[in-house]
Design an enzyme around this catalytic site. Structure first.
Site, short mmCIF file in Angstrom:
data_model
loop_
_atom_site.label_atom_id
_atom_site.label_comp_id
_atom_site.label_asym_id
_atom_site.label_seq_id
_atom_site.Cartn_x
_atom_site.Cartn_y
_atom_site.Cartn_z
N ASN A 9 0.75 -1.22 -0.12
CA ASN A 9 0.00 0.00 -0.25
C ASN A 9 0.86 1.08 0.13
O ASN A 9 1.41 1.24 0.86
CB ASN A 9 -0.85 0.44 0.74
CG ASN A 9 -1.52 1.01 1.35
OD1 ASN A 9 -1.71 2.46 0.66
ND2 ASN A 9 -2.15 1.65 2.68
N TRP A 10 1.18 1.40 -1.15
CA TRP A 10 1.63 3.18 -1.29
C TRP A 10 1.69 4.32 -0.33
O TRP A 10 2.10 5.24 -0.61
CB TRP A 10 1.78 3.03 -2.61
CG TRP A 10 3.14 2.19 -3.56
CD1 TRP A 10 3.48 0.97 -2.49
CD2 TRP A 10 3.29 1.79 -4.67
NE1 TRP A 10 4.20 0.27 -3.35
CE2 TRP A 10 4.34 0.66 -4.68
CE3 TRP A 10 3.41 2.79 -5.76
CZ2 TRP A 10 4.91 0.32 -5.73
CZ3 TRP A 10 4.18 1.88 -7.27
CH2 TRP A 10 4.74 0.66 -7.09
N LYS A 11 0.00 4.64 -0.34
CA LYS A 11 -0.30 5.29 0.55
C LYS A 11 -0.38 7.37 -1.15
O LYS A 11 0.23 6.61 -1.85
CB LYS A 11 -0.16 5.63 1.51
CG LYS A 11 -0.14 4.49 2.82
CD LYS A 11 0.09 4.98 4.06
CE LYS A 11 -0.37 3.30 4.93
NZ LYS A 11 -0.11 3.77 6.23
N HIS A 95 -9.80 1.21 5.05
CA HIS A 95 -8.15 1.55 5.71
C HIS A 95 -8.43 2.61 6.43
O HIS A 95 -9.35 3.25 6.73
CB HIS A 95 -6.89 2.05 4.80
CG HIS A 95 -5.37 2.20 5.10
ND1 HIS A 95 -4.80 2.77 6.10
CD2 HIS A 95 -4.80 0.69 5.01
CE1 HIS A 95 -3.69 2.58 6.20
NE2 HIS A 95 -3.72 1.77 6.08
N GLU A 97 -6.57 4.71 8.17
CA GLU A 97 -6.49 5.99 7.62
C GLU A 97 -7.78 6.58 6.87
O GLU A 97 -8.07 8.09 7.41
CB GLU A 97 -5.18 5.97 6.69
CG GLU A 97 -3.90 6.38 7.54
CD GLU A 97 -3.00 5.70 6.85
OE1 GLU A 97 -2.84 5.11 4.84
OE2 GLU A 97 -2.01 5.25 6.88
N GLU A 167 -5.77 -4.91 10.47
CA GLU A 167 -4.12 -3.84 10.93
C GLU A 167 -4.69 -3.29 12.34
O GLU A 167 -6.00 -2.45 12.36
CB GLU A 167 -4.48 -3.13 9.51
CG GLU A 167 -4.38 -3.68 8.54
CD GLU A 167 -3.45 -1.59 7.49
OE1 GLU A 167 -2.97 -2.58 6.95
OE2 GLU A 167 -4.14 -1.65 7.36
N GLY A 173 2.82 2.07 10.97
CA GLY A 173 3.35 3.19 11.31
C GLY A 173 4.18 3.71 11.53
O GLY A 173 4.41 5.19 12.08
N SER A 213 3.07 -2.08 10.03
CA SER A 213 5.04 -2.11 10.88
C SER A 213 5.22 -2.94 10.19
O SER A 213 6.41 -4.06 10.88
CB SER A 213 5.28 -2.04 11.66
OG SER A 213 4.94 -0.66 12.22
N GLY A 234 2.77 -0.66 4.29
CA GLY A 234 2.70 0.12 4.17
C GLY A 234 4.24 1.12 4.08
O GLY A 234 5.15 0.09 2.60
N GLY A 235 5.33 1.08 4.77
CA GLY A 235 6.87 1.81 4.74
C GLY A 235 7.54 0.77 3.98
O GLY A 235 8.00 1.01 3.17
#
Ligand code: PGA
Length: 252
Positions: A9-11, A95, A97, A167, A173, A213, A234-235
């Site tokens: 997930n590149w956000k 998600h 966010e 999640e 994150g 994470s 993500g990251g």
């Protein structure tokens, strides 16, 4: 029965050019890898170019959100049908966010999920508790509510084909991953509820990813849990080498 899925997930990261550069570098690195499905979710803008760059590769493309109507006066929104038309086959829905920063509710998640299915997109539905909810002993109740409302009206056959991402919000994150035991506990609970509400066959087929994470050095222990069927990353999905190491979790 459940092929592991590693979903990046590149956000709101990477321009179109950077997105194409990433998948162009990624493609040869994971070409021969078998027994794992791989997906990337760039921004809406990069979906067509990334899909074109990945044609014939077996790497799937997802959007990160969709609107539930097919078209209309909804300034700033993109429909599931448009995402399908742009070359993606998947969409992330709900998600955390989106829930916390953009006011999404279980009801909007449900509408989006149904729109995705209608548009023949495979949804990745995100659920998970906040730190307060976990510390208040409410984790299972929160998951139950999110599943029950978010997946309302979904059939067993539809459930079998979709993906759920567990999640925990406190792990996203933050560098604070759930322990493998915490992940397995939540995943087993989710699978139990899916069995109860959708039947054992559908529940056994539905993939439940862990997210929060996930890194190259913790993915293998998470994947060793019987109900963890992959990861939403993500990251660590933004870098070719770290995402490649995650996709090749069995080799490390
Ligand atoms: P993270 O994000 O891997 O950076 O924690 C996961 C997610 O939000 O899907």
């Amino acid at each position: 029965m459940r092929t592991p899925l590693m979903a990046g997930n590149w956000k709101m990261f990477k321009s179109v050019r950077e997105s194409v550069a990433m998948v162009t570098a990624l493609r040869p690195k994971i070409d021969g890898v078998t027994g794992v499905d791989v997906l990337v979710a760039p921004t809406f803008l990069a979906v067509p170019a990334v899909a074109a760059a990945l044609e014939g590769s077996g790497i799937h493309v997802a959007a990160q959100n969709c609107h539930w109507e097919r078209e209309g006066a909804f300034t700033g929104e993109v429909s599931a049908a448009m995402i399908r038309d742009a070359g993606a086959g998947w969409v992330i829905v709900g998600h955390s966010e989106r829930r916390t920063l953009f006011g999404e509710t279980d009801l909007s998640v449900n509408r989006k999920l149904r729109a995705a299915i209608t548009a023949t997109l495979t949804p990745i539905v995100c659920i998970g508790e906040t730190l307060d909810e976990r510390e208040g002993g409410q984790t299972h109740d929160v998951l139950d509510r999110q599943i029950q409302r978010g997946l309302d009206g979904v059939t067993g056959a539809e459930l079998a084909a979709l993906v759920i991402a567990y999640e925990p919000v406190w792990a996203i994150g933050t560098g604070r991953t759930a322990t493998p035991e915490q992940a397995q506990d939540a995943h087993a609970h989710i699978r139990g509820r899916l069995t109860q509400w959708f039947g054992s066959d559908a529940a056994a087929r539905c993939r439940v990813l862990y997210g929060g994470s996930v890194k190259p050095d913790n993915v293998a222990t998470l994947m060793a849990q019987p109900d963890v069927d992959g990861a939403l990353i993500g990251g660590a999905s933004l870098d070719v080498d770290s995402f490649t190491r995650i996709v090749k979790f069995r080799v490390a």
